[in-house]
Motif scaffolding. Structure first.
Motif, PDB file in Angstrom:
ATOM      1  N   VAL A   1      11.790 -37.717  -9.861  1.00 25.69           N
ATOM      2  CA  VAL A   1      13.162 -37.820 -10.357  1.00 25.69           C
ATOM      3  C   VAL A   1      13.248 -36.974 -11.621  1.00 25.69           C
ATOM      4  O   VAL A   1      12.478 -37.187 -12.568  1.00 25.69           O
ATOM      5  CB  VAL A   1      13.544 -39.278 -10.672  1.00 25.69           C
ATOM      6  CG1 VAL A   1      14.988 -39.337 -11.159  1.00 25.69           C
ATOM      7  CG2 VAL A   1      13.355 -40.163  -9.450  1.00 25.69           C
ATOM      8  N   SER A   2      14.130 -36.004 -11.626  1.00 29.38           N
ATOM      9  CA  SER A   2      14.253 -35.111 -12.775  1.00 29.38           C
ATOM     10  C   SER A   2      14.799 -35.866 -13.984  1.00 29.38           C
ATOM     11  O   SER A   2      15.763 -36.627 -13.880  1.00 29.38           O
ATOM     12  CB  SER A   2      15.167 -33.934 -12.441  1.00 29.38           C
ATOM     13  OG  SER A   2      15.377 -33.126 -13.575  1.00 29.38           O
TER      14      SER A   2
ATOM     15  N   ILE B   1       3.612 -30.430 -10.498  1.00 32.19           N
ATOM     16  CA  ILE B   1       3.802 -31.228  -9.285  1.00 32.19           C
ATOM     17  C   ILE B   1       4.518 -30.368  -8.251  1.00 32.19           C
ATOM     18  O   ILE B   1       5.551 -29.745  -8.547  1.00 32.19           O
ATOM     19  CB  ILE B   1       4.616 -32.494  -9.575  1.00 32.19           C
ATOM     20  CG1 ILE B   1       3.851 -33.387 -10.564  1.00 32.19           C
ATOM     21  CG2 ILE B   1       4.909 -33.261  -8.287  1.00 32.19           C
ATOM     22  CD1 ILE B   1       4.635 -34.588 -11.027  1.00 32.19           C
ATOM     23  N   GLU B   2       3.955 -30.330  -7.043  1.00 29.54           N
ATOM     24  CA  GLU B   2       4.587 -29.598  -5.945  1.00 29.54           C
ATOM     25  C   GLU B   2       5.573 -30.519  -5.237  1.00 29.54           C
ATOM     26  O   GLU B   2       5.259 -31.682  -4.958  1.00 29.54           O
ATOM     27  CB  GLU B   2       3.545 -29.094  -4.955  1.00 29.54           C
ATOM     28  CG  GLU B   2       4.138 -28.193  -3.878  1.00 29.54           C
ATOM     29  CD  GLU B   2       3.099 -27.704  -2.883  1.00 29.54           C
ATOM     30  OE1 GLU B   2       3.170 -26.531  -2.490  1.00 29.54           O
ATOM     31  OE2 GLU B   2       2.227 -28.511  -2.487  1.00 29.54           O
TER      32      GLU B   2
ATOM     33  N   GLU C   1      19.517 -33.542 -13.960  1.00 28.75           N
ATOM     34  CA  GLU C   1      19.019 -34.873 -14.289  1.00 28.75           C
ATOM     35  C   GLU C   1      19.382 -35.858 -13.193  1.00 28.75           C
ATOM     36  O   GLU C   1      20.540 -35.941 -12.757  1.00 28.75           O
ATOM     37  CB  GLU C   1      19.596 -35.336 -15.626  1.00 28.75           C
ATOM     38  CG  GLU C   1      19.045 -36.676 -16.097  1.00 28.75           C
ATOM     39  CD  GLU C   1      19.557 -37.063 -17.470  1.00 28.75           C
ATOM     40  OE1 GLU C   1      19.182 -38.144 -17.949  1.00 28.75           O
ATOM     41  OE2 GLU C   1      20.330 -36.273 -18.057  1.00 28.75           O
ATOM     42  N   GLY C   2      18.405 -36.593 -12.702  1.00 27.86           N
ATOM     43  CA  GLY C   2      18.622 -37.582 -11.648  1.00 27.86           C
ATOM     44  C   GLY C   2      18.338 -37.068 -10.249  1.00 27.86           C
ATOM     45  O   GLY C   2      18.254 -37.864  -9.301  1.00 27.86           O
ATOM     46  N   ASP C   3      18.194 -35.753 -10.077  1.00 24.46           N
ATOM     47  CA  ASP C   3      17.871 -35.206  -8.754  1.00 24.46           C
ATOM     48  C   ASP C   3      16.534 -35.758  -8.273  1.00 24.46           C
ATOM     49  O   ASP C   3      15.585 -35.909  -9.052  1.00 24.46           O
ATOM     50  CB  ASP C   3      17.804 -33.672  -8.798  1.00 24.46           C
ATOM     51  CG  ASP C   3      19.178 -33.039  -8.835  1.00 24.46           C
ATOM     52  OD1 ASP C   3      20.167 -33.771  -8.689  1.00 24.46           O
ATOM     53  OD2 ASP C   3      19.261 -31.809  -9.024  1.00 24.46           O
ATOM     54  N   GLN C   4      16.451 -36.039  -6.957  1.00 25.19           N
ATOM     55  CA  GLN C   4      15.245 -36.625  -6.377  1.00 25.19           C
ATOM     56  C   GLN C   4      14.736 -35.754  -5.236  1.00 25.19           C
ATOM     57  O   GLN C   4      15.522 -35.334  -4.386  1.00 25.19           O
ATOM     58  CB  GLN C   4      15.521 -38.043  -5.859  1.00 25.19           C
ATOM     59  CG  GLN C   4      16.047 -38.995  -6.924  1.00 25.19           C
ATOM     60  CD  GLN C   4      16.388 -40.366  -6.372  1.00 25.19           C
ATOM     61  OE1 GLN C   4      15.947 -40.732  -5.289  1.00 25.19           O
ATOM     62  NE2 GLN C   4      17.163 -41.137  -7.123  1.00 25.19           N
TER      63      GLN C   4
ATOM     64  N   SER D   1       9.825 -37.985 -13.433  1.00 22.28           N
ATOM     65  CA  SER D   1       9.155 -39.261 -13.206  1.00 22.28           C
ATOM     66  C   SER D   1       8.731 -39.317 -11.745  1.00 22.28           C
ATOM     67  O   SER D   1       9.422 -38.779 -10.874  1.00 22.28           O
ATOM     68  CB  SER D   1      10.099 -40.427 -13.513  1.00 22.28           C
ATOM     69  OG  SER D   1      10.521 -40.402 -14.858  1.00 22.28           O
ATOM     70  N   ILE D   2       7.587 -39.949 -11.478  1.00 20.75           N
ATOM     71  CA  ILE D   2       7.120 -40.123 -10.111  1.00 20.75           C
ATOM     72  C   ILE D   2       7.346 -41.568  -9.711  1.00 20.75           C
ATOM     73  O   ILE D   2       6.887 -42.491 -10.401  1.00 20.75           O
ATOM     74  CB  ILE D   2       5.633 -39.766  -9.977  1.00 20.75           C
ATOM     75  CG1 ILE D   2       5.413 -38.314 -10.411  1.00 20.75           C
ATOM     76  CG2 ILE D   2       5.145 -39.965  -8.554  1.00 20.75           C
ATOM     77  CD1 ILE D   2       3.957 -37.905 -10.433  1.00 20.75           C
TER      78      ILE D   2
END
Length: 509
Positions: free
Chosen positions: A100-101, A138-139, A124-127, A155-156
């Protein structure tokens, strides 16, 4: 007595609290492995800092900090710095995870590097589905392709059942691995025992499918399960993996060419070959050939350093043509317009995209060089993305007498300005010196001189190559100046003069 006991308890609690940050810091450390024979350890993050020691291939280093492409490590009883491009970190696979951006306009890059091309941005909030992590990167699965984001800005989290990718619907009886290393498990579950590993571009017959897992048969006869997202389905082995015909051979173009254990420039060098040596091709893997060596083992060699039996060999020794001073007759020059396509380069304080003006500058320079008799090859002639290694390949395959890469600079400090010309090796320095002097004489920018620059297109280039930063777009006043037709005319004339004078000087040697 009770008061003394309470005092002791208070001291213990405070001490424990003070220790927590230290534990947290060390929890953030990660290990990398040295990927070259010997790697210098420096006192600071750059090639200009003093060498304080060295580490050897396969040594494991604990990373405690990072600045740009340099890693700070524990070195004996002190700290040191090493170049990150000579190390590798262990990849960690994810299953049923997403990112999550946490930031707006978060760059998604083609590779796990700040210098890699930007292929998109997150808000922000894109998943997006998380595939694996390597160090601080992170890929993710991003718009039908794969990209990399910096872990600091995401965030993961676990995917919910509704968010997980749909059950396998792709038809095909073969599964082709699309990641470097993929774990094979006893059952279709991430917590199941690992029974083996398979590698990129290996193809396996599918025995069974279970939601997002496929069962395959390994070469040792064992059956195991792999996560389907890390591969592709096809009726035959993936087109990137082509079987060789019985008479297909390749011939090495350069002395000391690296033969590697895998189809990547970061893999181990298992042997070296000299110009003219020929090898039988087993298969073609993307831009690499898998070949058979004399001892019956196999290795990989990059396609841009060989010729095939379908093409004429290219050598760096081109027939000498008579050339008069002041002309470029008989010379091959590769002009590289930096960035392009999804890779916009930097964006100026006033909104200028670097990719646009590098192309305009390259086109103008090309016209002048052609008028002087040069055979000019452009790495791109339109707004398209060209991989950096492909640009180097163009230089090699055409045995370029000079490779000129054009860029415009940027930095967070918007007061910085000026003109810089970079080279990597001693054999590139003289060309950089001639071109920079003439360029500096033609324009009114601050002179930042010629400097060593560890850029891939210089580092991997066996030809005479330089990279020119034609001013800072991050400085609004300089952006106004360098985006004018007048400036491009002056700058390209300066570069043209420098190239002419450099090659004239070679006639006297």
């Amino acid at each position: 007595m009770i008061d003394k006991l309470m005092q002791k308890m208070t001291i213990i609690i405070i001490s424990f609290i003070l220790v927590i940050p230290v534990i947290h810091v060390y929890a953030q450390e990660n290990d990398v492995t040295v990927d070259v024979g010997s790697l210098k350890v420096r006192s600071g993050p750059g090639l200009t800092y003093n060498v304080i020691g060295s580490v050897e291939q396969n040594d494991k280093l604990t990373v405690i900090g990072k600045e740009n492409d340099w890693l700070q490590i524990n070195y004996g009883d002190k700290n040191g710095w090493v170049a990150s491009w000579y190390t590798k970190s262990k990849a960690i696979e994810f299953t049923n995870k997403q990112i999550v951006s946490k930031a707006n306009k978060l760059n998604v890059r083609k590779e796990a590097s700040l210098s890699s091309a930007v292929i998109g941005q997150l808000q922000e909030g894109d998943q997006f589905i998380a595939l694996k992590s390597e160090g601080e990167w992170i890929e993710i699965a991003f718009n039908d392709q794969k990209g990399w984001v910096h872990s600091e800005y995401v965030s993961i989290v676990e995917q919910t059942k509704e968010e997980r990718e749909p059950e396998i619907t792709t038809q095909g009886d073969m599964f082709v691995v699309s990641v470097d290393i993929l774990n094979v498990r006893a059952k279709p579950d991430l917590s199941s025992k690992q029974i083996g590993q398979v590698e990129k571009n290996q193809a396996f017959e599918i025995l069974e499918k279970n939601h997002n897992w496929v069962q395959i048969k390994l070469k040792n006869g064992k059956k195991g399960w792999v996560y389907s997202f890390y591969g592709n389905f096809t009726e035959q082995p993936k087109s990137a993996v082509k079987s060789a015909t019985s008479n297909e051979t390749i011939k090495i173009l350069y002395n000391g060419t690296n033969l590697r254990s895998e189809s990547t420039t970061s893999s181990e060098v298992v042997a070296r070959a000299d110009a003219g040596e020929a090898f039988t091709v087993i298969e073609k893997v993307n831009d690499w050939y898998k070949i058979e060596l004399a001892n019956k083992t196999t290795a990989f060699v990059a396609s841009w350093v060989v010729s095939t039996n379908d093409t004429n060999p290219i050598t760096s020794e081109k027939p000498k043509e008579s050339r008069k001073k002041g002309t470029l007759d008989g010379l091959t020059l590769v002009i590289d317009a930096g960035h392009g396509g999804n890779d916009r380069g930097t964006t100026g304080a006033l909104g200028t995209d670097e990719k646009d003006i590098t192309l305009l500058t390259a086109e103008l320079l090309s016209t002048k060089l052609k008028a002087a008799g040069a055979n000019v090859i452009m790495t791109r002639e339109s707004d398209v993305y060209v991989d950096l290694r492909k640009r180097v390949s163009i230089s090699h395959q055409n045995a370029a007498d000079a490779f000129i890469s054009l860029h415009y600079d940027a930095i967070e400090n918007n007061s910085v300005r000026g003109l810089t010309t970079y080279y990597m090796y001693d054999y590139q320095k003289e060309l950089a010196t001639y071109v920079h002097k003439e360029l500096n004489d033609m324009v009114s920018l601050k002179d930042r001189g010629t400097q060593p620059g560890n850029y891939l297109i210089l580092r991997e280039n066996k030809q005479n190559a330089i990279l020119i930063e034609l001013g800072y777009l991050s400085n609004a006043n300089e952006e106004r100046q360098v985006t004018t037709e007048k400036y491009r005319e002056q700058a390209t004339h300066g570069i043209y003069n420098g190239i002419i004078k450099y090659f004239d000087s070679q006639l006297e040697k």
